[in-house]
Design an enzyme around this catalytic site. Structure first.
Site, mmCIF file in Angstrom:
data_model
loop_
_atom_site.group_PDB
_atom_site.id
_atom_site.type_symbol
_atom_site.label_atom_id
_atom_site.label_comp_id
_atom_site.label_asym_id
_atom_site.label_seq_id
_atom_site.Cartn_x
_atom_site.Cartn_y
_atom_site.Cartn_z
ATOM 1 C CB CYS A 8 39.739 37.050 45.942
ATOM 2 S SG CYS A 8 38.529 36.795 44.753
ATOM 3 N NE ARG A 54 31.549 37.628 40.086
ATOM 4 C CZ ARG A 54 33.450 38.502 39.312
ATOM 5 N NH1 ARG A 54 33.243 38.639 38.335
ATOM 6 N NH2 ARG A 54 33.610 39.258 40.554
ATOM 7 C CG HIS A 91 36.485 38.043 49.561
ATOM 8 N ND1 HIS A 91 36.851 38.789 49.158
ATOM 9 C CD2 HIS A 91 35.930 37.266 48.336
ATOM 10 C CE1 HIS A 91 37.486 39.304 48.280
ATOM 11 N NE2 HIS A 91 37.276 37.995 47.692
HETATM 12 N N1 GLN Z 1 38.038 40.745 39.807
HETATM 13 C C1 GLN Z 1 38.574 38.919 39.842
HETATM 14 C C2 GLN Z 1 37.436 38.188 39.849
HETATM 15 O O1 GLN Z 1 36.609 38.356 39.571
HETATM 16 C C3 GLN Z 1 38.646 39.236 41.566
HETATM 17 C C4 GLN Z 1 37.364 39.061 42.777
HETATM 18 C C5 GLN Z 1 37.722 39.280 44.166
HETATM 19 O O2 GLN Z 1 38.635 39.788 44.372
HETATM 20 N N2 GLN Z 1 36.703 38.679 44.116
HETATM 21 O O3 GLN Z 1 37.564 36.911 40.013
#
Ligand code: GLN
Length: 247
Positions: A93, A129, A193
């Site tokens: 990520c 998101r 993840h």
């Molecule tokens: N901050 C980054 C995003 O929101 C990565 C997030 C993460 O590693 N889960 O895209």
């Protein structure tokens, strides 16, 4: 046989159980009498990454990503040296995003990436998101396998020339991308993840194999003794059943 691993920014890049990836690698190595040697490398700590068989970098919030950029960019030459000497990189990520051209965070600030790959990441509309369980159909050097995980990222990663797999359920590199992650034989970057490796033992063994190959170029995955674990199979099955996807 030994496996030397460097976990970069272990103290700040560890979202949604990413540390479980390290625990899984350690357990799967120990059960096979592979000497698992773990080092960590935080901001300002000196390390020659080319000394390691595997470098791991987990995910993090925008703030953490921002804080490590100067340190990460100062290691660019050393990371190139590590890649050239066949150190394998596993990037999750936020770590995956930083190996591309740039990352534009939710507040609009732009962070320069390492630029090793042509992809770039831009956060979409504020508040939107890619969140949820995800299943992808991946190709690992010809080995076709479904990978399960959990994603939560605002970043939309575009222009990925070597995707890791096709999305069966979830989002992947971006809303409507249909494709997930990056894999080019030298590094595997993914939004999964969960953490990734406990739920996907085959990916864990693939990563171990790629890393062992640095110092044992003829090593193959078939040489790793099979490990029986009903819990990882049950975790996978629960997700496949829930989404009515065939494993
Ligand atoms: N901050 C980054 C995003 O929101 C990565 C997030 C993460 O590693 N889960 O895209």
């Amino acid at each position: 046989m030994e496996l030397k691993v460097c976990w970069m920014y272990h103290d700040i890049m560890d979202l949604y159980g990413d540390k479980g990836n390290i625990l899984t690698l350690k357990k799967r190595c120990m059960d096979r009498n592979i000497d698992f040697q773990l080092s960590t490398c935080g901001i300002g700590q000196s390390a020659d990454l080319s000394d390691f068989d595997l470098v791991f970098l987990g995910g993090g919030a925008d703030k953490e990503q921002m804080s490590l950029i100067p340190d990460l960019l100062s290691r660019k030459e050393n990371i190139q040296k590590a890649l050239d000497s066949h150190t394998f990189f596993l990037l999750i990520c936020g770590g995956y995003q930083l190996f591309g051209q740039y990352y534009i965070a939710a507040d609009g600030s732009k962070m320069e990436g390492l630029g090793f790959n042509s992809y770039y990441t831009d956060t979409g509309k504020a508040g939107s998101r890619c969140i949820g369980n995800i299943i992808i159909d991946a190709n690992l050097d010809g080995l076709q396998t479904k990978i399960v995980g959990f994603e939560n990222h605002g970043g939309q990663t575009l222009h990925v020339d070597h995707p890791l797999g096709k999305v069966c359920k979830g989002y992947g590199n971006a809303f409507d991308a249909g494709l997930e992650g990056y894999y080019d034989g030298r590094m595997l970057g993914t939004y999964l993840h969960g953490p990734l490796l406990p739920k996907n033992p085959l990916v864990a063994d693939f990563v171990i194999t790629k890393a062992l190959k640095k110092r044992n170029p003829d090593f193959t995955m078939e040489q790793l003794p099979h490990l029986e674990n009903p819990f990882d199979q049950a975790a996978r099955k629960a997700l496949f059943d829930r989404f009515e996807i065939k494993e």
